[in-house]
Design a protein around this motif. Structure first.
Motif, PDB file in Angstrom:
ATOM      1  N   ASP A  50     -21.772 -25.754 -25.722  1.00  0.00           N
ATOM      2  CA  ASP A  50     -20.319 -26.006 -25.477  1.00  0.00           C
ATOM      3  C   ASP A  50     -19.935 -25.786 -24.009  1.00  0.00           C
ATOM      4  O   ASP A  50     -18.897 -26.143 -23.455  1.00  0.00           O
ATOM      5  CB  ASP A  50     -19.328 -25.479 -26.695  1.00  0.00           C
ATOM      6  CG  ASP A  50     -19.499 -24.019 -26.882  1.00  0.00           C
ATOM      7  OD1 ASP A  50     -20.548 -23.369 -26.568  1.00  0.00           O
ATOM      8  OD2 ASP A  50     -18.656 -23.335 -27.137  1.00  0.00           O
ATOM      9  N   ILE A  51     -20.478 -24.688 -23.463  1.00  0.00           N
ATOM     10  CA  ILE A  51     -20.309 -24.479 -22.174  1.00  0.00           C
ATOM     11  C   ILE A  51     -21.187 -24.680 -20.903  1.00  0.00           C
ATOM     12  O   ILE A  51     -20.991 -24.341 -20.111  1.00  0.00           O
ATOM     13  CB  ILE A  51     -19.644 -22.989 -22.013  1.00  0.00           C
ATOM     14  CG1 ILE A  51     -20.708 -21.832 -22.704  1.00  0.00           C
ATOM     15  CG2 ILE A  51     -18.218 -22.861 -22.827  1.00  0.00           C
ATOM     16  CD1 ILE A  51     -19.995 -20.566 -22.425  1.00  0.00           C
TER      17      ILE A  51
ATOM     18  N   ASP B 116     -14.865 -15.646 -21.358  1.00  0.00           N
ATOM     19  CA  ASP B 116     -15.006 -15.187 -22.626  1.00  0.00           C
ATOM     20  C   ASP B 116     -14.374 -13.701 -22.698  1.00  0.00           C
ATOM     21  O   ASP B 116     -13.821 -13.567 -23.704  1.00  0.00           O
ATOM     22  CB  ASP B 116     -16.422 -15.261 -23.055  1.00  0.00           C
ATOM     23  CG  ASP B 116     -17.222 -14.236 -22.042  1.00  0.00           C
ATOM     24  OD1 ASP B 116     -17.215 -14.473 -20.708  1.00  0.00           O
ATOM     25  OD2 ASP B 116     -18.114 -13.426 -22.591  1.00  0.00           O
TER      26      ASP B 116
END
Ligand code: NAD
Length: 362
Positions: free
Chosen positions: A286-287, A335
């Protein structure tokens, strides 16, 4: 003697985070007399794309010859429909079995600067530093006989077998005691000796191994109590050693005490201290490619490599202190970002770490 390191970036954020760890190792080579040679190889989806298999023969050969392997992560949605033997995760299982990696080391470290990331109260977890040593190739996950059969009442029943040979218990015990010698010299052996014969033998062998390590204090705890103690007062532990299934569960529980998956390294070792070092997280598709992944779990995995396979605990200490320095500077990848801190990219975090390392040269 020059040690050989195989670098396997893998998939997703793997190449980005491994680049930062290699940057750190390069500085140690250039400025701290680290004597290593690094080769790069393919694993996972990247290997499937290039060579049609997640663990090609060329990677196997390089892995067998290496003193240590630094791996990013494998996997991604584009590979989900492949036949099972060709999926990226199979590459990981194959390299673990090719090297006979029987000891899994997972630290759960919570830097005090990140205490608010945990779901537990900061005072319970701030400064947490536990090492879980899990036996990886035995017990109920592999024991024979196993299966699903029809019993004499005509009903289906499933069965598995928990079994350990003394030699298997002894070798994982030695890994735990050796690790404790480099830490706070406490080993807690977790079992279920009040119910299981396997655990009775486990406990007996741990006691025997302990005699060779008079400086290390050995205690025993039942696994149900260990699960409670890990959330009640986790800082009481230094090294926890346990069998495969208990370790599977407890190491995930312990890692979540820290709340920051981008910070957690891991190591898997065989009996010749050859090791595979990788972050505990996955390939984070996803990143991937956004430059926002946290490289610190991989950099801390490189620190474990220095400590456990390369006999350079001094350099491992330097990396771990440098991580503390960059956190003190308020630098955070997304994060672990908090109000009042400075958000940095993956490579900026790597650069800051390198600068902190260089600053330690007098
Ligand atoms: P994951 O660990 O890749 O990601 C979980 C969440 O944490 C995601 O939101 C991700 O963006 C975030 N995250 C993970 N690492 C991060 C980092 N360094 N910095 C910032 N954020 C980070 O788990 P997943 O999403 O369940 O799995 C993704 C893929 O990874 C799957 O293909 C899975 O099979 C694979 N996987 C590989 C390994 C491994 O290589 N050892 C382990 C677990 C999962």
């Amino acid at each position: 003697m020059t040690k050989r390191i195989l670098v396997l970036p893998g998939d997703g954020i793997g190449p980005e985070i491994v680049d930062e760890a290699v940057k750190v190792l390069d500085v140690l080579v250039g400025e701290f007399e680290l004597d290593i040679e690094m080769d790069e190889g393919l694993i996972g989806g990247a290997a499937y794309d290039a060579a049609g298999h997640p663990f090609p023969d060329s990677t196997r050969e390089m892995a067998l010859e290496a003193d240590a392997i630094l791996l990013g992560a494998v996997g991604g949605p584009q590979y989900d429909n492949l036949d099972r033997p060709l999926r990226p995760e199979r590459g990981l299982l194959a390299i673990r079995s090719a090297l006979g990696l029987f000891a899994n080391l997972r630290p759960a470290i919570l830097y005090p600067q990140l205490a608010s990331a945990s779901s537990l109260k900061p005072e319970v977890v701030a400064g947490l530093d536990i090492l879980i040593v899990r036996e990886l190739t035995g017990s109920i996950y592999f024991g024979q006989p196993r299966g699903i059969q029809v019993n004499d009442k005509g009903e289906r029943e499933g069965f598995n077998t928990m079994r350990y040979a003394e030699s298997e218990i002894e070798r994982i015990g030695r890994v735990a005691f050796d690790a404790a010698m480099q830490r706070n010299k406490k080993v807690c052996s977790v079992d279920k000796a009040n119910v299981l014969e396997t655990s009775e033998l486990w406990r007996e062998v741990m006691e025997r191994v302990a005699k060779d390590y008079p400086d290390v204090e050995l205690s025993h705890m039942y696994v149900d109590n260990a699960a409670m103690q890990l959330v009640r007062a986790p800082k009481q532990f230094d090294v926890i050693v346990t069998e495969n299934m208990f370790g599977d569960i407890l190491s995930d529980q312990a890692s979540m005490l820290t709340g920051s998956i981008g910070m957690l390294p891991s190591a898997s070792l065989n009996s010749s201290k050859q090791g595979l070092y990788e972050p505990s997280h996955g390939s984070a598709p996803d990143i991937a490619g956004l430059g926002i992944a946290n490289p610190l779990a991989t950099i801390l995995s490189a620190a474990m490599m220095l400590r456990y396979s390369l006999e350079r605990a001094d350099l491992a200490d330097k990396i771990e202190s440098a991580v503390s320095v960059v956190l003190d500077q308020g630098l955070r990848t997304r994060d672990i970002m908090e109000p009042g801190m400075t958000e940095v990219s993956t490579s900026q975090m790597g650069d800051a770490l390198v600068a902190a390392l260089r600053a330690t040269i007098q």
